[in-house]
Design a protein around this motif. Structure first.
Motif, mmCIF file in Angstrom:
data_model
loop_
_atom_site.group_PDB
_atom_site.id
_atom_site.type_symbol
_atom_site.label_atom_id
_atom_site.label_comp_id
_atom_site.label_asym_id
_atom_site.label_seq_id
_atom_site.Cartn_x
_atom_site.Cartn_y
_atom_site.Cartn_z
ATOM 1 N N LEU A 1 0.845 -1.183 0.000
ATOM 2 C CA LEU A 1 0.000 0.000 0.000
ATOM 3 C C LEU A 1 0.888 1.244 0.000
ATOM 4 N N PRO A 2 0.295 2.370 -0.444
ATOM 5 C CA PRO A 2 1.151 3.545 -0.617
ATOM 6 C C PRO A 2 1.459 4.313 0.669
ATOM 7 N N TYR A 3 1.851 3.606 1.713
ATOM 8 C CA TYR A 3 2.280 4.287 2.934
ATOM 9 C C TYR A 3 3.634 3.724 3.317
ATOM 10 N N PRO A 4 4.468 4.517 4.010
ATOM 11 C CA PRO A 4 5.793 4.015 4.366
ATOM 12 C C PRO A 4 5.684 2.765 5.234
ATOM 13 N N GLU A 5 6.469 1.761 4.880
ATOM 14 C CA GLU A 5 6.472 0.493 5.629
ATOM 15 C C GLU A 5 5.056 0.005 5.904
ATOM 16 N N SER A 6 4.274 -0.053 4.839
ATOM 17 C CA SER A 6 2.852 -0.343 5.023
ATOM 18 C C SER A 6 2.606 -1.737 5.561
ATOM 19 N N LEU B 1 -1.987 4.089 17.223
ATOM 20 C CA LEU B 1 -3.273 3.399 17.084
ATOM 21 C C LEU B 1 -4.311 4.428 16.712
ATOM 22 N N GLY B 2 -5.094 4.149 15.690
ATOM 23 C CA GLY B 2 -6.087 5.133 15.269
ATOM 24 C C GLY B 2 -7.327 4.456 14.705
ATOM 25 N N ALA B 3 -8.341 5.255 14.484
ATOM 26 C CA ALA B 3 -9.579 4.736 13.910
ATOM 27 C C ALA B 3 -10.027 5.662 12.789
ATOM 28 N N PHE B 4 -10.888 5.123 11.891
ATOM 29 C CA PHE B 4 -11.389 5.961 10.815
ATOM 30 C C PHE B 4 -12.781 5.509 10.421
ATOM 31 N N ASP B 5 -13.469 6.364 9.708
ATOM 32 C CA ASP B 5 -14.807 6.054 9.223
ATOM 33 C C ASP B 5 -14.979 6.718 7.863
ATOM 34 N N ASP B 6 -15.513 5.988 6.934
ATOM 35 C CA ASP B 6 -15.661 6.469 5.567
ATOM 36 C C ASP B 6 -17.140 6.736 5.351
ATOM 37 N N LEU B 7 -17.546 7.991 5.195
ATOM 38 C CA LEU B 7 -18.979 8.262 5.056
ATOM 39 C C LEU B 7 -19.250 9.423 4.109
ATOM 40 N N GLU B 8 -20.514 9.715 3.933
ATOM 41 C CA GLU B 8 -20.913 10.767 3.000
ATOM 42 C C GLU B 8 -21.424 11.966 3.762
ATOM 43 N N PHE C 1 -1.720 10.697 -2.291
ATOM 44 C CA PHE C 1 -2.223 10.179 -1.025
ATOM 45 C C PHE C 1 -3.632 9.645 -1.250
ATOM 46 N N ALA C 2 -3.883 8.463 -0.759
ATOM 47 C CA ALA C 2 -5.220 7.885 -0.897
ATOM 48 C C ALA C 2 -5.481 7.047 0.337
ATOM 49 N N PHE C 3 -6.489 7.424 1.099
ATOM 50 C CA PHE C 3 -6.863 6.612 2.243
ATOM 51 C C PHE C 3 -8.348 6.713 2.455
ATOM 52 N N PRO C 4 -9.051 5.617 2.579
ATOM 53 C CA PRO C 4 -8.599 4.262 2.289
ATOM 54 C C PRO C 4 -8.471 3.975 0.795
ATOM 55 N N ASP C 5 -9.010 4.832 -0.051
ATOM 56 C CA ASP C 5 -8.856 4.730 -1.513
ATOM 57 C C ASP C 5 -8.996 6.154 -2.043
ATOM 58 N N PRO C 6 -8.908 6.365 -3.359
ATOM 59 C CA PRO C 6 -8.974 7.750 -3.838
ATOM 60 C C PRO C 6 -10.363 8.380 -3.731
ATOM 61 N N GLY C 7 -11.353 7.685 -3.149
ATOM 62 C CA GLY C 7 -12.715 8.191 -3.117
ATOM 63 C C GLY C 7 -12.931 9.465 -2.315
ATOM 64 N N PRO C 8 -12.488 9.514 -1.041
ATOM 65 C CA PRO C 8 -12.810 10.686 -0.219
ATOM 66 C C PRO C 8 -12.220 11.962 -0.787
#
Lengths: 910, 120
Positions: free
Chosen positions: A151-156, A194-201, A288-295
Motif C-alpha cells: 500500500l502507498p504508505y511508508p512500511e505499510s 493506534l487510530g480509527a477511521f470512518d468512511d462516510l458521506e 495520497f489515498a486513504f482508504p482509496d482515492p474516493g474521499p
C-alpha cells in the motif's frame, strides 16, 4: 632470362607486382612468385608469337585479369577464415567471448531470416502465443497491483487492522469500539500508534455549490499510523478531534486542484459540511489515498475516551512498534483481552468465553484484499492454463516444421555441427518467436487491463491502483522466454536424441511414418485437451454458481423499484427529520405511475451502516451471566414492506399513528420469530433500549436477504423511524424507495422536483434501481464467471485447432496410403472412419487426464462457489461431452478432406 | 566425413565454373604445373579459353581449398631450371569432373533429342 628481359616487359611486371599488393597476404605468400614467373614466361612467348604489340596486349589483359580477381580473392579469404573458425569450434576448441557472441548474433539473424521466410507460420505461432501471454499478463497485472504491491504508505506492511470476533453471538466481524481502543491505548506496548477511521458521506457546500461527497473521518493518531503529513498546512491535533471543537478539514490534492482551482490561499478558507462551517487547515500530498482515492477530504473523528465497550463497527488500524513482530503483537493483544473488565465490568471472562471472543491483527493490505484473494489466484491459474495450451499449439507447429527440415538437420549434423550448435539454432528460433509473441502479448495485455479496470466489479479493492509496472514487465519477459524455451525444446528433444542415420534415409518415399513420430504430437494434443477440459469444468461450476445466485429467493421484489438517498446532515432534530421524510414520501406516492413509496435507513443486499444491537424480551428475561439476544434492524416509514415487496405473514401493516412514535411497535421476520419466540411472536413485547418502554410485535414478515447476498438469513426487526424513547436512529439520511408500474427511472425527475420544493438545500444522491443494486451484489461472481468462461472458450478453441492441425497433417502424410486404400475399394466412410479413429485415442487420453486434473483442482475453487459442490456430477459429465463434440467436429473436417483424395494423384505424387 | 556428406557437398558444386572444369580436365591425364595447365587449356579449346595468371592461380587455390586438386612437392621442370609446383586431381576432384561430364552429356542428349536439333 632476366638479363634479356626488355624494358616493356619489366614495366609490365613492375606494374603487375604493384597491383598485386592489393591481393590478400595469404594468396601473395603462396602464389605471387609463381604468378610472376608465369607472367614473365607468357610475355616472352607472346613476344615470340606476335611481337611487341602481342606482348603489350598480353600484359594488359593480365593486369586486367588481376584487377578483377582481387576482390574475389578477398572474398575467398574471408570465407576460408570463417570455415576455419567453424572447424576449430567443431573440434571442440574454445572460442573467445567475442566469437561466441558473434555466433549468437549469427544464430539470431539466421533465426529471424528463417521466421521471415515463412510469414504464415510465424504469424500463427506469434498470435497464438500472444493470446496466452496477453491474458496471463493482464491478470497478473491485477494480481500484482492488488495482492502483491504494498500500500502507498511508508512500511505499510507494519500497519495492521484490529478486528474482534464473537462467533458465539453470531457476530464474526465486529471491528473495534471506543472501549477496546481505550484498552489498547492504555495497556498495549506493541503499537507505535493506534487510530480509527470512518468512511462516510456528507453534504458539502462550497460557495453556491452543494454536493454529496465522500469524507473520511480519522483520529489525529492516524497520521502517525499511516506516517503521512499534509503537504500544506497541518495535520489534526487532539484538540481538533475534541467533542466541541470547531470543525476543520484537510483536502486531498485532487480536490484542491479540481474544486478549489489550486487556490494558493486555501488555508483558512471555509466550507460547509452538513451545514457546519468548516475551516480548511491543510492539503494532502498528491498520490495520497486513504482508504482509496474516493474521499475528497479528511475530517477529525471524535472517539469518546470513556466510550462503551459495545459500540463496535469502528475501523481501527495500528502501526507496530519498531522491532515488534506481528506474532508478538498478536500475543500481547490476545493476552490483553483478559483485562476487558477494566474497560467494562460487565464483560467478564465468562461472557467472553460464551461469545467465542477473539481479537485478530491482520496486516492492512491482507485485510483489504482477503475477499478477492482466492478469486484472483484462481483466475490467474486459469489463464496460466490457457498459456500452456497456447504453448502446446506452438510446440506442435514447431514439431511439424522440424520434421520438414530433417534433411537439412541431418546434413548439418553430418558436416560436424555439434549438438550444441544444432540446439542453439532450434532454440534461437523459438526464443525469437517467444520474444515476438511476448511483445505482442504485452500489447494485448495493455488493452485487457484497460478493459478490466473499466468493466471490472467496482468493489474490487485497489482497482484504482491496477497498472502495468516494472514487476509486470519483468513477469512478461520471463514467461515469454520460458515459453520460447519450452516449445523450442520439444522438437529439439525429438530430433537430436535419435540416430541421424535413420533420418538421412530418403524419408519421402516408402511407408508412412512410424508411430514414434506421432507420439510426441499426440501427447501434446492430449495434454491440450486435458487442460481445456479442466477449464471447461471450472467455468461450468462457476456458471452453475451464478445461476444459483440469480435464482436466489431474495425475499423481496427488486423489479420496478427506484431508490435514492436524501441527507439532512448530522445533528438534525429527529422529529423534524421524520416529518420531512414522511412528507416527501406522501407526495411521491401521489405521482402518476407510482404504486408505492416509503423511506428506510439502508437497503437490503447493500447493508452499509446497518443497525444492530441487543434487545430484551419481556417474556424471557436474560439470565444473569447469559448473553442478551442480538438482532439487526432497520427504520422504515409506512408502506415500506409493500414498496420493497416483503410479504406480511401475520399481523398488520404500519399505520400513520405508528409513525408518530408515541408507542413503540415492532415487526420481525420469520427467522426472528423462530429463533427467539418459538415461532409465536405476535403480541410479544421487546425493547431495544436498556430501559424504557416495551414495544409490541404487531406483525411477522417473510424472510428477506437484508444482509450480503450470500449470507444466511438472520433474525431481523423492522422499526418505525421514531420509536418511543429508544433513540436508535439519527435519521441524518434516509433512502427513499419508490415502486412504479413502468420503468422506475422515469419518475426520478418528478421526485427530484418534490424534494427541491420541500427543501432546496437537501441533496438527493445515489439514484439507482433496486435491480441494478442486486446485480451489482452479484457482480463479483458474475465477473469471475465471465472471465473463466472466456478462458474456457479460448482453451477449447485452441485445443480444437491443435487437434485439427494434427489430424490434417496426418492426412496429408498418409495421402499415398489413402490413395492405395481407395484404389483397392475403400469407400469414403471407411476412410473417414480410419482418420477419426486416429483422434479417438488422443481424445480418450485427454478426457481421462482432464477429468483427473479437474477432480483434483476444482476443490481449490471452493471459496468462490455458491451452493455448488466442487465435484458436481452434472458439470463433470457435461464438460467432457462438449469437449468430445468439438473434437469430433475438429477431426471430421480433415477426415472429409481425406475422402476426396484422388487415388491416381495420390499414387503418383511424391 | 562420410560418403554421404561428400556426395551432398559434391552435388552442391555443380554446375562447375568454367575455369574449374578446364583445369580439372587438364589434370585428368596426369599432374601438371600451372603454366602447362594454361597451355593445355588454350590448346584444347583452340584458343578460346585463356587462363590468365591471376585467374589461374586463384582457381587453383579454390580447387585446393575444396580438396579437388592437391599440390605435389616441388619438382624440377625438365624444360627449364625453375622450380615449379605440380598439381594433380584428388579422388574427389576426379569424381566431380566425371559428374560434370555426365551432366553436360545429359544436356547434350536432351538437346539432340529435341525437335530443334533434329533427332540424332
Amino acid at each position: 632470362m632476366s638479363a634479356s628481359t626488355p624494358l616493356t616487359a619489366r614495366v609490365m611486371l613492375a606494374a603487375y607486382r604493384a597491383l598485386a599488393r592489393l591481393l590478400p597476404g595469404t594468396f601473395r605468400e603462396m602464389y605471387l612468385a609463381v604468378t610472376l614467373d608465369d607472367l614473365r614466361t607468357l610475355l616472352e612467348v607472346e613476344y615470340g608469337r606476335r611481337g611487341r604489340w602481342g606482348r603489350a596486349l598480353t600484359g594488359m589483359r593480365s593486369l586486367f585479369d588481376l584487377a578483377v580477381r582481387i576482390p574475389k580473392e578477398h572474398w575467398n579469404e574471408r570465407r576460408n577464415r570463417r570455415d576455419r573458425d567453424h572447424t576449430l569450434e567443431v573440434r571442440g576448441m574454445r572460442m573467445g567471448g567475442w566469437e561466441r557472441m558473434s555466433n549468437l548474433m549469427k544464430d539470431f539473424r539466421l533465426a529471424a531470416r528463417g521466421l521471415a521466410r515463412r510469414p504464415g507460420f510465424t504469424a500463427i505461432a506469434a498470435v497464438t502465443l500472444a493470446l496466452g501471454v496477453g491474458a496471463t499478463v493482464a491478470i497478473f497485472t491485477v494480481v500484482n497491483s492488488v495482492l502483491i504491491q504494498p500500500l502507498p504508505y511508508p512500511e505499510s506492511e507494519r500497519i495492521v487492522n484490529v478486528n474482534h470476533h464473537a462467533p458465539g453471538l453470531d457476530l464474526p466481524d465486529l471491528q473495534a469500539s471506543p472501549g477496546t481502543m481505550r484498552l489498547y491505548r492504555e495497556s498495549a506496548t506493541v503499537f507505535a500508534a493506534l487510530g480509527a477511521f470512518d468512511d462516510l458521506e456528507r453534504n458539502l457546500r462550497v460557495g453556491d455549490q452543494l454536493d454529496r461527497v465522500e469524507v473520511v473521518e480519522l483520529t489525529p493518531s492516524m497520521f502517525s499510523v499511516l506516517r503521512v503529513q499534509p503537504r500544506l498546512g497541518r495535520a489534526f491535533t487532539d484538540d481538533d478531534a475534541a467533542e466541541e471543537a470547531t470543525s476543520v478539514a484537510i483536502l486531498t490534492d485532487a480536490t484542491w486542484r479540481g474544486r478549489f482551482g489550486s487556490d494558493p490561499a486555501i488555508l483558512g478558507r471555509t466550507v460547509e459540511l452538513d451545514g457546519v462551517t468548516t475551516d480548511i487547515i491543510g492539503v494532502m500530498p498528491a498520490g495520497f489515498a486513504f482508504p482509496d482515492p474516493g474521499p475528497v477530504m479528511l475530517a477529525p473523528l471524535y472517539v469518546d475516551p470513556e466510550g462503551a465497550f459495545g459500540e463496535f463497527g469502528m475501523a481501527a488500524l495500528a502501526r507496530l512498534g519498531p522491532d515488534v513482530t506481528l506474532e508478538a503483537a498478536r500475543q500481547q493483544v490476545t493476552d490483553l483481552q483478559g483485562r476487558m473488565t477494566d474497560v467494562d465490568p460487565g464483560i467478564t471472562a465468562g461472557f467472553l468465553e460464551q461469545a467465542g471472543w477473539s481479537v485478530s491483527l491482520t496486516p492492512m493490505r491482507d485485510a483489504l484484499v482477503k475477499d478477492v484473494r482466492a478469486t484472483l489466484w484462481i483466475v490467474l491459474a486459469t489463464v496460466g492454463f490457457v498459456l500452456l495450451i497456447a504453448c502446446a499449439n506452438v510446440a506442435n507447429l514447431f514439431l511439424v516444421r522440424a520434421e520438414s527440415r530433417q534433411k537439412e538437420i541431418a546434413i548439418r549434423a553430418a558436416l560436424g555441427a555439434g549438438r550444441r550448435r544444432l540446439a542453439a539454432s532450434f532454440l534461437s528460433e523459438s526464443l525469437l518467436l517467444g520474444v515476438l509473441g511476448g511483445a505482442l502479448g504485452l500489447l494485448f495485455a495493455y488493452i485487457g487491463v484497460q478493459a478490466l479496470v473499466a468493466y471490472g466489479p467496482s468493489d474490487l479493492p485497489r482497482l484504482y491502483d491496477v497498472a502495468i509496472d516494472g514487476t509486470v514487465l519483468a513477469f512478461a519477459a520471463v514467461i515469454s522466454v520460458v515459453a520460447g524455451l519450452l516449445f523450442g525444446s520439444i522438437p529439439m528433444m525429438r530430433y537430436l536424441g535419435g540416430a541421424f542415420a535413420a533420418l538421412l534415409r530418403d524419408g519421402a518415399r516408402g511407408s508412412t511414418e512410424g508411430r514414434e513420430r506421432h507420439r510426441a504430437r499426440n501427447v501434446l494434443v492430449a495434454s491440450q485437451l486435458a487442460l481445456a477440459l479442466v477449464l471447461l469444468v471450472g467455468s461450468g461450476l462457476m456458471l452453475k454458481s451464478f445461476a444459483r445466485l440469480r435464482a436466489l429467493d431474495l425475499g423481496f421484489e427488486p423489479e420496478g423499484v427506484l431508490t435514492m438517498t436524501l441527507s439532512l446532515g448530522e445533528g438534525v432534530d429527529r422529529a423534524d427529520a421524520a416529518q420531512f421524510y414522511q412528507g416527501v414520501v406522501d407526495e411521491v406516492r401521489g405521482l402518476p405511475g407510482v404504486t408505492a413509496a416509503a423511506a428506510t435507513n439502508s437497503l437490503p443486499v447493500r447493508p452499509t451502516g446497518m443497525n444492530g444491537g441487543s434487545f430484551r424480551l419481556e417474556a424471557r428475561p436474560t439470565e444473569e451471566g447469559e448473553l442478551p439476544p442480538i438482532a439487526m434492524f432497520r427504520a422504515m416509514s409506512k408502506g415500506y414492506l409493500e414498496t420493497i415487496g416483503i410479504p406480511l405473514l401475520e399481523g398488520r401493516p404500519m399505520t400513520t399513528s405508528d409513525q408518530s412514535g408515541e408507542t413503540p411497535v415492532v415487526w420481525v421476520n420469520e427467522t426472528f420469530a423462530r429463533a427467539y419466540l418459538d415461532g409465536d411472536a405476535l403480541g410479544e413485547r421487546l425493547s431495544f433500549a436498556d430501559d424504557g418502554d416495551w414495544g409490541e410485535i404487531v406483525g411477522v414478515v417473510g424472510d428477506a436477504r437484508e444482509m450480503e447476498l450470500m449470507d444466511d438469513i438472520r433474525p431481523f426487526a423492522y422499526l418505525p423511524m421514531l420509536v418511543g424513547e429508544w433513540e436508535r436512529f439519527t435519521l441524518s439520511q434516509m433512502v427513499i424507495v419508490v415502486r412504479t408500474a413502468g420503468d422506475p427511472l422515469t419518475v426520478l425527475p418528478a421526485v427530484r422536483r418534490i424534494v427541491r420544493e420541500a427543501d432546496s438545500t437537501v441533496p438527493l444522491s445515489n439514484a439507482r434501481t433496486m435491480e441494478v443494486i442486486v446485480s451489482e451484489a452479484m457482480a463479483s461472481t458474475s465477473f469471475t464467471m465471465t472471465l473463466l468462461g472466456i478462458a474456457a472458450m479460448v482453451a477449447l478453441l485452441l485445443g480444437a485447432i491443435g487437434l485439427f492441425g494434427v489430424i490434417s497433417y496426418v492426412v496429408s502424410q498418409r495421402t499415398r496410403e489413402i490413395g492405395v486404400r481407395v484404389a483397392l475399394g475403400a469407400r469414403g466412410e471407411d476412410v473417414q472412419r480410419m482418420i477419426v479413429r486416429q483422434s479417438v485415442g488422443v481424445l480418450i487420453g485427454g478426457v481421462v487426464l482432464g477429468l483427473a486434473g479437474a477432480f483434483g483442482l476444482t476443490r481449490l475453487m471452493g471459496a468462490i462457489l455458491y451452493e455448488v459442490s466442487a465435484t458436481d456430477p452434472w458439470t463433470f459429465a457435461g464438460a467432457p461431452v462438449l469437449l468430445v463434440l468439438v473434437s469430433l467436429l475438429a477431426s471430421w473436417l480433415p477426415a472429409r478432406r481425406a475422402t476426396k483424395v484422388d487415388p491416381v494423384e495420390a499414387l503418383r505424387a511424391e | 566425413m562420410g560418403d554421404e556428406q561428400s556426395m551432398a557437398e559434391t552435388a552442391s558444386l555443380l554446375p562447375l565454373k568454367p575455369a574449374w572444369f578446364h583445369i580439372l580436365l587438364a589434370l585428368a591425364d596426369g599432374a601438371q604445373h600451372g603454366y602447362a595447365i594454361r597451355s593445355l587449356v588454350e590448346e584444347r579449346t583452340e584458343g578460346r579459353v585463356k587462363l590468365w595468371p591471376a585467374t589461374l592461380y586463384g582457381s587453383i587455390r579454390e580447387l585446393s581449398e575444396e580438396d579437388l586438386i592437391e599440390a605435389l612437392e616441388e619438382a624440377e621442370d625438365p624444360d627449364d631450371d625453375a622450380r615449379r609446383r605440380y598439381y594433380r586431381l584428388t579422388p574427389r576432384g576426379s569424381e566431380l569432373l566425371r559428374a560434370e561430364a555426365d551432366r553436360l552429356q545429359a544436356l547434350v542428349d536432351a538437346a539432340r533429342s529435341s525437335r530443334a536439333l533434329g533427332r540424332a
